[in-house]
Structures are given as structure tokens and as C-alpha cells.
Write a protein that holds these residues in place. Structure first.
Motif, PDB file in Angstrom:
ATOM      1  N   THR A 146     -38.833  32.302   9.415  1.00  8.08           N
ATOM      2  CA  THR A 146     -39.002  33.184  10.584  1.00  8.08           C
ATOM      3  C   THR A 146     -39.281  32.336  11.833  1.00  8.08           C
ATOM      4  OG1 THR A 146     -41.408  33.368  10.434  1.00  8.08           O
ATOM      5  CG2 THR A 146     -40.130  34.920   9.108  1.00  8.08           C
ATOM      6  N   PRO A 147     -39.120  32.941  13.011  1.00  3.78           N
ATOM      7  CA  PRO A 147     -39.449  32.199  14.242  1.00  3.78           C
ATOM      8  C   PRO A 147     -40.916  31.737  14.268  1.00  3.78           C
ATOM      9  CG  PRO A 147     -38.159  34.138  14.772  1.00  3.78           C
ATOM     10  CD  PRO A 147     -38.481  34.237  13.311  1.00  3.78           C
ATOM     11  N   ALA A 148     -41.832  32.543  13.723  1.00  2.00           N
ATOM     12  CA  ALA A 148     -43.251  32.149  13.733  1.00  2.00           C
ATOM     13  C   ALA A 148     -43.482  30.932  12.836  1.00  2.00           C
ATOM     14  CB  ALA A 148     -44.131  33.315  13.284  1.00  2.00           C
ATOM     15  N   ILE A 149     -42.814  30.928  11.672  1.00  2.00           N
ATOM     16  CA  ILE A 149     -42.940  29.776  10.771  1.00  2.00           C
ATOM     17  C   ILE A 149     -42.307  28.550  11.429  1.00  2.00           C
ATOM     18  CG2 ILE A 149     -42.245  28.841   8.521  1.00  2.00           C
ATOM     19  CD1 ILE A 149     -42.303  31.765   7.449  1.00  2.00           C
ATOM     20  N   TYR A 150     -41.194  28.765  12.093  1.00  2.00           N
ATOM     21  CA  TYR A 150     -40.482  27.703  12.812  1.00  2.00           C
ATOM     22  C   TYR A 150     -41.414  27.048  13.837  1.00  2.00           C
ATOM     23  CZ  TYR A 150     -36.263  25.761  15.138  1.00  2.00           C
ATOM     24  OH  TYR A 150     -35.298  24.945  15.661  1.00  2.00           O
ATOM     25  N   ARG A 151     -42.061  27.903  14.631  1.00  2.00           N
ATOM     26  CA  ARG A 151     -42.965  27.408  15.679  1.00  2.00           C
ATOM     27  C   ARG A 151     -44.175  26.680  15.068  1.00  2.00           C
ATOM     28  NH1 ARG A 151     -43.774  29.089  21.061  1.00  2.00           N
ATOM     29  NH2 ARG A 151     -42.521  30.948  20.784  1.00  2.00           N
ATOM     30  N   GLN A 152     -44.720  27.285  14.004  1.00  2.00           N
ATOM     31  CA  GLN A 152     -45.882  26.691  13.354  1.00  2.00           C
ATOM     32  C   GLN A 152     -45.538  25.301  12.789  1.00  2.00           C
ATOM     33  OE1 GLN A 152     -48.930  27.832  13.385  1.00  2.00           O
ATOM     34  NE2 GLN A 152     -49.809  26.247  12.061  1.00  2.00           N
ATOM     35  N   ALA A 153     -44.384  25.203  12.158  1.00  2.00           N
ATOM     36  CA  ALA A 153     -43.960  23.922  11.588  1.00  2.00           C
ATOM     37  C   ALA A 153     -43.795  22.879  12.693  1.00  2.00           C
ATOM     38  CB  ALA A 153     -42.650  24.107  10.828  1.00  2.00           C
ATOM     39  N   MET A 154     -43.262  23.346  13.820  1.00  2.00           N
ATOM     40  CA  MET A 154     -43.062  22.432  14.956  1.00  2.00           C
ATOM     41  C   MET A 154     -44.414  21.950  15.479  1.00  2.00           C
ATOM     42  SD  MET A 154     -40.580  23.269  18.157  1.00  2.00           S
ATOM     43  CE  MET A 154     -41.628  24.556  18.792  1.00  2.00           C
ATOM     44  N   LYS A 155     -45.350  22.908  15.631  1.00  2.00           N
ATOM     45  CA  LYS A 155     -46.694  22.574  16.133  1.00  2.00           C
ATOM     46  C   LYS A 155     -47.421  21.581  15.239  1.00  2.00           C
ATOM     47  CE  LYS A 155     -48.500  26.598  18.628  1.00  2.00           C
ATOM     48  NZ  LYS A 155     -49.305  27.806  18.389  1.00  2.00           N
ATOM     49  N   GLU A 156     -47.228  21.753  13.945  1.00  2.00           N
ATOM     50  CA  GLU A 156     -47.923  20.888  12.989  1.00  2.00           C
ATOM     51  C   GLU A 156     -47.274  19.519  12.862  1.00  2.00           C
ATOM     52  OE1 GLU A 156     -48.596  22.780   9.192  1.00  2.00           O
ATOM     53  OE2 GLU A 156     -49.373  24.599  10.125  1.00  2.00           O
ATOM     54  N   GLY A 157     -46.158  19.325  13.583  1.00  2.00           N
ATOM     55  CA  GLY A 157     -45.487  18.021  13.533  1.00  2.00           C
ATOM     56  C   GLY A 157     -44.580  17.848  12.326  1.00  2.00           C
ATOM     57  N   LEU A 158     -44.321  18.950  11.625  1.00  2.00           N
ATOM     58  CA  LEU A 158     -43.472  18.828  10.432  1.00  2.00           C
ATOM     59  C   LEU A 158     -42.028  18.489  10.803  1.00  2.00           C
ATOM     60  CD1 LEU A 158     -44.695  21.882   8.262  1.00  2.00           C
ATOM     61  CD2 LEU A 158     -45.761  19.643   8.585  1.00  2.00           C
ATOM     62  N   PHE A 159     -41.591  18.980  11.958  1.00  2.00           N
ATOM     63  CA  PHE A 159     -40.205  18.705  12.376  1.00  2.00           C
ATOM     64  C   PHE A 159     -39.976  17.203  12.557  1.00  2.00           C
ATOM     65  CE2 PHE A 159     -38.765  23.026  14.364  1.00  2.00           C
ATOM     66  CZ  PHE A 159     -39.001  23.645  13.155  1.00  2.00           C
ATOM     67  N   ASP A 160     -40.988  16.524  13.130  1.00  2.00           N
ATOM     68  CA  ASP A 160     -40.847  15.070  13.303  1.00  2.00           C
ATOM     69  C   ASP A 160     -40.687  14.389  11.944  1.00  2.00           C
ATOM     70  OD1 ASP A 160     -40.951  15.000  16.067  1.00  2.00           O
ATOM     71  OD2 ASP A 160     -43.142  15.043  16.091  1.00  2.00           O
ATOM     72  N   ILE A 161     -41.486  14.862  10.991  1.00  2.00           N
ATOM     73  CA  ILE A 161     -41.404  14.264   9.649  1.00  2.00           C
ATOM     74  C   ILE A 161     -40.013  14.490   9.047  1.00  2.00           C
ATOM     75  CG2 ILE A 161     -42.300  14.411   7.283  1.00  2.00           C
ATOM     76  CD1 ILE A 161     -45.048  15.157   8.561  1.00  2.00           C
ATOM     77  N   PHE A 162     -39.510  15.727   9.171  1.00  2.00           N
ATOM     78  CA  PHE A 162     -38.196  16.039   8.606  1.00  2.00           C
ATOM     79  C   PHE A 162     -37.090  15.245   9.309  1.00  2.00           C
ATOM     80  CE2 PHE A 162     -40.081  20.513   7.759  1.00  2.00           C
ATOM     81  CZ  PHE A 162     -40.655  20.070   6.575  1.00  2.00           C
ATOM     82  N   LEU A 163     -37.182  15.178  10.633  1.00  2.00           N
ATOM     83  CA  LEU A 163     -36.135  14.466  11.385  1.00  2.00           C
ATOM     84  C   LEU A 163     -36.188  12.969  11.107  1.00  2.00           C
ATOM     85  CD1 LEU A 163     -36.458  16.479  14.721  1.00  2.00           C
ATOM     86  CD2 LEU A 163     -34.476  16.505  13.180  1.00  2.00           C
ATOM     87  N   ASP A 164     -37.410  12.418  11.053  1.00  2.00           N
ATOM     88  CA  ASP A 164     -37.547  10.983  10.742  1.00  2.00           C
ATOM     89  C   ASP A 164     -37.001  10.675   9.345  1.00  2.00           C
ATOM     90  OD1 ASP A 164     -38.684  10.528  13.182  1.00  2.00           O
ATOM     91  OD2 ASP A 164     -40.769  10.495  12.456  1.00  2.00           O
ATOM     92  N   ALA A 165     -37.121  11.646   8.460  1.00  2.00           N
ATOM     93  CA  ALA A 165     -36.651  11.434   7.080  1.00  2.00           C
ATOM     94  C   ALA A 165     -35.130  11.556   6.980  1.00  2.00           C
ATOM     95  CB  ALA A 165     -37.307  12.444   6.147  1.00  2.00           C
ATOM     96  N   GLY A 166     -34.492  12.021   8.069  1.00  2.00           N
ATOM     97  CA  GLY A 166     -33.029  12.164   8.049  1.00  2.00           C
ATOM     98  C   GLY A 166     -32.578  13.578   7.752  1.00  2.00           C
ATOM     99  N   GLY A 167     -33.506  14.535   7.807  1.00  2.00           N
ATOM    100  CA  GLY A 167     -33.147  15.922   7.552  1.00  2.00           C
ATOM    101  C   GLY A 167     -32.692  16.631   8.808  1.00  2.00           C
ATOM    102  N   VAL A 168     -32.203  17.854   8.648  1.00  2.00           N
ATOM    103  CA  VAL A 168     -31.823  18.674   9.789  1.00  2.00           C
ATOM    104  C   VAL A 168     -32.544  20.019   9.650  1.00  2.00           C
ATOM    105  CG1 VAL A 168     -29.747  19.682   8.722  1.00  2.00           C
ATOM    106  CG2 VAL A 168     -29.899  19.506  11.197  1.00  2.00           C
ATOM    107  N   ILE A 169     -32.961  20.587  10.805  1.00  2.00           N
ATOM    108  CA  ILE A 169     -33.684  21.859  10.787  1.00  2.00           C
ATOM    109  C   ILE A 169     -32.802  22.913  11.420  1.00  2.00           C
ATOM    110  CG2 ILE A 169     -35.760  23.068  11.572  1.00  2.00           C
ATOM    111  CD1 ILE A 169     -36.496  19.728  11.990  1.00  2.00           C
TER     112      ILE A 169
END
Lengths: 165, 419
Positions: free
Chosen positions: B332-355
Motif C-alpha cells: 500500500t502507499p502507507a507501507i511504501y512511505r513507511q519503508a522509505m522513511k525507515e531507510g529500507l529503500f536504500d538497503i534494497f537499492l544498494d543491494a541491486g533490487g528495484v522497488i
């Protein structure tokens, strides 16, 4: 209701992705869906089948998604009815609701081969397999409420009838 | 004689003192849900039956999530048909792209479904809401059309199978592993037509997300519904979200069950369901060497923030295998935002993933990660049928987020402890 036709035999757990793959769910025209009926179970199914043929399935026929596109595709393809050892519950509901005749038989599957001719008599609850067995196979009785749904021509007509009372 | 939670909820909604398995009842529906795949057929049926107004503009919920944002012209037409209907009927809970997420994550998150409800949805994974202590089940489009007009629907009261989970979980074992293990044990029609009631001490420590995951997959065992008895965890989750009053039901001690199945949680390791059935499960130590092309973390089963945190814990400071593809879809958009806030997106992107944006997308072979002939994906989704995520000769291996993330790093089926 009586149906006589050649059978196409499938195994257990024929899922709705096999009956109508999700890649076609952007279609809702019945004939458009029928063109891909059973495609991922047998890619040549629509080339081989003829109107009035019967599908025989094993356990849990129609499992998976709630997509009504599955019974719609089977009906629009011209399949007369489906007989299976058991049906997944949403597929079972959907078929009655939209008017695809389906029957449960525990034993038919084991007695027929692909291409056999069978005669399904919904009124007597018996299926005959000419040339194979003299003894007819019994269909599981259809609950009275479901018979009422069929008699009314599906759920929407049943509701309209109920509201008119 | 007592009743199960399922029987109590159904009897209340049918206006009856008690109901028993096998009874056919007409029950009042609190929420009737449709999506961009199933609602268009329901809307056609609604109009054909002379439907003018839905029974309650707050109780019919329409979510474009399967092929939305529109994946092609035909999908765009389906979404438009649903959107036009939602506007015409002044549907309160219609969610436009940007607000919309995967329906079964969105409705609990927004407090649209609450404990004690009867919920029907033209989507088989509607059973997810059993996590809240609601009776929720998937139906077809015609059933949805009927409920949109009348606000009620016929049900056969199901028998209930009680699943008792004993002991504590091993590291990295989640609700997904418990439910995959359970389906592996009873088979894909082991609970056909029945309600699955999940109980055990372990649910006092697992978060709500794990209950959602388990109830979500009840249909994968043939179940009509999956349900948890609401408790403090439910209360904490629901209190700040519920938009209607809610009621906690519980099963009576002398309620009658079809059967009881005891499961020793201490013996369960992270699970993988091999192609092409969710019941085809193995413990991670038994999977052998299976090279994997793609890892998908998302869906109504495992697109929760808790799932993304587990994946991030494993992916932090690591990179996915050469040539591997890691696709992450917050539900959901709320989960999306929360993951972004927690810095999870950086971890996924650094690992070579796509969101990706919230959508059902690849789970049902829609888009955003379709498989070519011969390709294999590990997936946190709920079905691994032939052709489910793409070419009929591709393969899907179902697992929880820990195994999916570890597999992305290893490039073959692996659990976090194998890294």
C-alpha cells in the motif's frame, strides 16, 4: 437436463489459471475468454474440442482464483457440462450463479478415458458410459437450494424473483 | 452446545440464535469488495438485473489493484468502467491510483474491515480479513453483484477445522512458513468448504501481519475462510484504524469442530513450496541446488511492512547475485512511505533490487516481473500454479520474505542461515 458428449479428461487440482490464464483477464467478452479456455492445461484444447463436449476433472476442479471468467470461458467455449470428483468452492458457487451445469461424481473419473462418450442425465442423477459399462454412475445429489438457483436461471434471476414476491 | 467464532458471526448476521454446519443462511454483508478484474463483470450483472443504486455507498468497496496502474489498453478500459461506476454511485471507498494499494492490505490498514464483520469479496484472498476475527470469504462476480444490490448473500455454514500450533518458532520462521507447512501437511483441498481456525501461544508473539499471511492462504488449502480469535494484538491493531464499531467473538469451549490438527512449530524450518502446487513444500535444508532468476517480495500475502523489514535485515550490506533480479512491491502507499522513511529503500537499492508501485502485478502474471520460458522465480506470493507468473514453462517457488531475500543474494534457493 440431459447432456451427451465426448469427454476431455483432466487430472486433480485444475486451477483457474489453467482454465483461463490471468494474462487474459483484461478481457471480459465471453467469446474472447473462450478463445483461451484451458490454454495452460492443454494449449490445443480449443482446436480439438467441439460444442457439446464434456469436461471431466479430478479432485478440486477450479481451485485458485475467484475469477468468474473461468466458468464463463468454459460455457462460452460450448462445453455442455463439467463432471468432477470435487470442485473448489468458489468455482462451484460461480458455476451455479452464472448457469454452467456442473456435477460431482466420485467414481466417473476412474471409469472413463479421454475421448469416451457419456450421457449425463441430471434428472435421474445418473451418468451412462455406453460401450464401457452397463452400470450407470451416480451423480452426487444437488442440494435443493442449488436446484432452485438453476431452475430460476442463476442467482440474479433468483434474487429478482425473490424481490418481486 | 457451543458455537465456533465462525458460527457465531454468521448467526448474528443471519439474525438467528444459532447456526450449525451445513445450514443454508442468508447473511447481512458488512463489506462487499471488488477489484478491476472482477468488478466490471459484477457491474454488468448489476445493470442487467436492473440495479440502480448499491445497497450502501459505504459498504461497497472498489479497488483498482490487479492491472492498475493500467497495464495496457484493455486494462485501462476495465479500470475506467469501475471508476465511472464508483463515481456514479458515489462509492465512499473507491481508491484512485495514488491512494490505492493491494486490496487485502488496504482494507485492514484503513479500518474498513473490522473484527466481527461478514466480508465478501470478488477475490479469492478475501479470506485475509479472518486475521482480524472477521468471517471473510472470496466469491465470484455474480455473488458480488447480488450483494451490491441486496446487502446480503447466501452461505452454507462451514464446518471448522481447528489448527493448534504448539511451541515457539525457530529463527526466521514466519507466518508464511507456518501456513505453507500446514498446506503441505493437509494438501490443497485438505480444508475444502471448511473454515480454518488458527490457535496457539505463538500468535501472542507474532505480529498481525503474520496472521494476515496465514488467513490469506486458507483458500490455498481449499478453505472457505481462515480465522483467528481476536485478542490484545487485534485490539492494538484495530483501535486506531476502525471506522466502525467492532465486536470480538470467540469460540466456545464446547464448540464442535470437524477435526483438530496439532502442529509442532519447533520442528518447522523456513519452507519453500515447489512448482506447481502450494502443498508441494520442503524445508529449506531439503531444497537442494535450485538456481533462481528472480526474487519477488510483495503481494497481499507478504507485502506488509514487517515483511519488508525482514528482507532488509538480510539484504543490508549485501548484494544480490550476478544476473539475478530482485523486485519489491510494498502493498500500500502507507507501507511504501513507511519503508522509505525507515531507510529500507536504500538497503534494497544498494543491494541491486528495484522497488515498484503498489499493485498485484507479477503475482498473477499481470506485469512488473513476468517470467520467460524456463525461468524460475522465488516469490512471497500465494500460488505457484503452471503459468501463474508468466510463461507456462516458467516456475514459481513460494516462500516467506526471509527465504526470498536470501535467495536473491545466493542466486539459488537459500535461507538466511545458508548465506
Amino acid at each position: 437436463m440431459k447432456f451427451t458428449g465426448k469427454i476431455w479428461k483432466f487430472g486433480d487440482n485444475i486451477d483457474t489459471d489453467a482454465i483461463i490464464p490471468a494474462r487474459y483477464l483484461n478481457i471480459r467478452d465471453p467469446q474472447g475468454l473462450a478463445a483461451h479456455c484451458m490454454e495452460d492445461a492443454d494449449p490445443d484444447f480449443m482446436k480439438k474440442m467441439k460444442k457439446g463436449d464434456i469436461i471431466v476433472g479430478g479432485e478440486n476442479f477450479g481451485c485458485g482464483s475467484s475469477r468468474e471468467h473461468a466458468p464463463i470461458a468454459i460455457k462460452a467455449a460450448g462445453i455442455a457440462c463439467v463432471v468432477a470428483r470435487s470442485f473448489a468452492r468458489i468455482f462451484y458457487r460461480n458455476s451455479f450463479n452464472m448457469g454452467l451445469p456442473i456435477f460431482e461424481s466420485r467414481t466417473l473419473w476412474g471409469e472413463v478415458t479421454d475421448g469416451s462418450e457419456i450421457e449425463v442425465d441430471a434428472d435421474t442423477g445418473l451418468i451412462r458410459i455406453p460401450g464401457v459399462s452397463a452400470d450407470p454412475v451416480r451423480i452426487q445429489p444437488v442440494p435443493p437450494f442449488m436446484q432452485e438457483l438453476i431452475a430460476d436461471g442463476g442467482l440474479m434471476n433468483h434474487i429478482a424473483k425473490g424481490r418481486a414476491k | 452446545m457451543g458455537m465456533t467464532i465462525t458460527e457465531k458471526i454468521l448467526s448474528r448476521h443471519a439474525g438467528l440464535e444459532e447456526v450449525r454446519p451445513g445450514m443454508l443462511i442468508n447473511a447481512r454483508v458488512d463489506i462487499a469488495l471488488g477489484n478491476d478484474i472482477t468488478a466490471p463483470i459484477a457491474i454488468d450483472a448489476f445493470r442487467k438485473a436492473g440495479g440502480k443504486e448499491v445497497f450502501d455507498t459505504k459498504k461497497v468497496v472498489l479497488v483498482p489493484d490487479h492491472f492498475a496502474p493500467n497495464k495496457d489498453i484493455d486494462s485501462a478500459e476495465q479500470c475506467k468502467l469501475m471508476r465511472d461506476f464508483a463515481h456514479e454511485q458515489a462509492i465512499t471507498h473507491y481508491f484512485e491510483v495514488g491512494e490505492a494499494g493491494i486490496e487485502h492490505a488496504l482494507l485492514p490498514e484503513k479500518g474498513i474491515v473490522v473484527p466481527g464483520d461478514v466480508v465478501i469479496g470478488a477475490d479469492s484472498h478475501t479470506c485475509t480479513y479472518g486475521a482480524l476475527g472477521a468471517f471473510a470469504t472470496g466469491v465470484g462476480s455474480t455473488d458480488l453483484a447480488a450483494a451490491m444490490i441486496t446487502g446480503e448473500l447466501w452461505f452454507k455454514v462451514p464446518e471448522t477445522i481447528k489448527f493448534i500450533y504448539h511451541g515457539n518458532a525457530r529463527p526466521w520462521v514466519s507466518g508464511k512458513d507456518l501456513i505453507l507447512y500446514t498446506i503441505g501437511r493437509i494438501g490443497v483441498h485438505g480444508a475444502l468448504y471448511r473454515a480454518m481456525e488458527f490457535v496457539g501461544e505463538i500468535f501472542r508473539v507474532l505480529p498481525m501481519a503474520d496472521r494476515m499471511t496465514m488467513a490469506n492462504m486458507a483458500v490455498e488449502a481449499g478453505g472457505k475462510s481462515g480465522i483467528f480469535i481476536p485478542d490484545e494484538i487485534t485490539e492494538v491493531y484495530v483501535r486506531k484504524r476502525a471506522e466502525r464499531p467492532y465486536e470480538f467473538y470467540t469460540s466456545d469451549p464446547d464448540a464442535l469442530y470437524h477435526s483438530t490438527i496439532d502442529i509442532d512449530v519447533t520442528k518447522i524450518e523456513p519452507q519453500v513450496a515447489f512448482p506447481h502446487l502450494p502443498s508441494n513444500t520442503k524445508g529449506i535444508s531439503e531444497v537442494g541446488n535450485v538456481p533462481i532468476d528472480q526474487s519477488f517480495i510483495g503481494s497481499c500475502t507478504n507485502g506488509w511492512i514487517e515483511d519488508l523489514r525482514v528482507a532488509a535485515e538480510i539484504l543490508k550490506g549485501r548484494h544480490i547475485a550476478y544476473g539475478h533480479r530482485l523486485i519489491i512491491i510494498p502493498a500500500t502507499p502507507a507501507i511504501y512511505r513507511q519503508a522509505m522513511k525507515e531507510g529500507l529503500f536504500d538497503i534494497f537499492l544498494d543491494a541491486g533490487g528495484v522497488i515498484s508501485l503498489p499493485t498485484c502485478g507479477p503475482c498473477l502474471g499481470g506485469y512488473m516481473g513476468i517470467l520467460a520460458k524456463g525461468e524460475r522465480s522465488v516469490s512471497t506470493t500465494n500460488r505457484n500454479f503452471v503459468g501463474r507468473m508468466g510463461h507456462p514453462e516458467s516456475e514459481v517457488y513460494l516462500a516467506g520474505p526471509a527465504v526470498a531475500a536470501a535467495t536473491a543474494v545466493a542466486g539459488r534457493l537459500a535461507g538466511p542461515e545458508q548465506l
